[in-house]
Scaffold this motif. Structure first.
Motif, PDB file in Angstrom:
ATOM      1  N   ARG A  96       0.824  -1.210   0.000  1.00 42.63           N
ATOM      2  CA  ARG A  96       0.000   0.000   0.000  1.00 42.63           C
ATOM      3  C   ARG A  96       0.859   1.261   0.000  1.00 42.63           C
ATOM      4  NH1 ARG A  96      -1.580  -3.231   4.072  1.00 42.63           N
ATOM      5  NH2 ARG A  96      -3.489  -4.400   3.729  1.00 42.63           N
ATOM      6  N   ALA A 116      -3.396   3.826  -2.900  1.00 37.39           N
ATOM      7  CA  ALA A 116      -3.288   2.786  -3.923  1.00 37.39           C
ATOM      8  C   ALA A 116      -2.709   1.531  -3.287  1.00 37.39           C
ATOM      9  CB  ALA A 116      -2.394   3.257  -5.059  1.00 37.39           C
ATOM     10  N   TRP A 128      -3.144  -3.354  -9.477  1.00 37.01           N
ATOM     11  CA  TRP A 128      -3.271  -2.159  -8.644  1.00 37.01           C
ATOM     12  C   TRP A 128      -4.748  -1.867  -8.434  1.00 37.01           C
ATOM     13  CZ3 TRP A 128       0.322   0.451  -6.000  1.00 37.01           C
ATOM     14  CH2 TRP A 128       1.665   0.195  -6.312  1.00 37.01           C
ATOM     15  N   SER A 130      -7.511   0.352  -5.278  1.00 38.55           N
ATOM     16  CA  SER A 130      -7.589   1.432  -4.300  1.00 38.55           C
ATOM     17  C   SER A 130      -8.022   0.876  -2.952  1.00 38.55           C
ATOM     18  CB  SER A 130      -8.588   2.493  -4.763  1.00 38.55           C
ATOM     19  OG  SER A 130      -9.873   1.912  -4.889  1.00 38.55           O
ATOM     20  N   HIS A 153     -10.317  -2.731   0.471  1.00 39.10           N
ATOM     21  CA  HIS A 153      -9.586  -2.664  -0.799  1.00 39.10           C
ATOM     22  C   HIS A 153     -10.513  -3.082  -1.937  1.00 39.10           C
ATOM     23  CE1 HIS A 153      -6.868  -3.651   2.492  1.00 39.10           C
ATOM     24  NE2 HIS A 153      -5.866  -3.131   1.806  1.00 39.10           N
TER      25      HIS A 153
END
Length: 178
Positions: A96, A116, A128, A130, A153
């Motif tokens: 992260r 991210a 990837w 968020s 996530h």
């Protein structure tokens, strides 16, 4: 007389509370690093594929104390072994890049986190996504901090597989400020 006495007691209590707060005030500015342990749960877009397991990792960051508000940035790397499909697909790590904004309550800091995240899924690849969440940190001493973070996530199309995943983590962390 009783009303005036009540006001004086209330003002005295307020003064005592403010004085105590300033004595207990904590300086959050500085670099820190540490380790954590927790639980990570992964729920995929594949029906019935949802698992959780122990996670452990390291983190390092910097906080800036701007009075009551504290801002920071952090890098965190967690390892895990969540078998999503036995002997075929497993989530191995989450990395992260985190931004935080919090409120200084003296020895306690409550904060929001977002940024991210990169997940590595053995058998699918990495992706990837968020994340966002909240945390609370407590300064045990001027150099040692314990904290708890809860993060959600979101990952889409992991490794171009067409599989999406939501993950939730709860981590207990210990940090050293230097």
């Amino acid at each position: 007389m009783e009303v005036a006495m009540g006001r004086y007691l209330a003002m005295g209590a307020a003064f005592l509370a403010l004085s105590t707060t300033s004595v207990l005030a904590n300086e959050w500015t500085g670099f820190y690093a540490g380790a954590g342990i927790g639980n990570l749960e992964v729920d995929t877009s594949v029906l019935g594929v949802k698992e959780n397991d122990l996670s452990y990792g390291v983190h390092a960051g910097y906080r800036f104390d701007a009075g009551r508000w504290v801002f920071g940035g952090e890098f965190e790397h967690d390892w895990t072994d969540i078998e999503l499909v036995p002997d075929a697909i497993s989530a191995d790590r989450v990395m992260r890049l985190k931004a935080t904004a919090g409120y200084d309550l003296g020895p306690t800091l409550v904060y929001l986190a977002a940024g991210a995240a990169n997940v590595d899924v053995d058998g699918l690849g990495d992706d990837w996504g968020s994340f966002f969440g909240l945390g609370a940190a407590y300064s045990v001493t001027p150099q040692s901090i314990v904290s708890l973070e809860l993060l959600e996530h979101n990952f889409s199309d992991i490794g171009d597989s067409g599989i999406d995943a939501d993950a939730w983590s709860a981590n207990l962390r210990a940090s050293w400020k230097f």
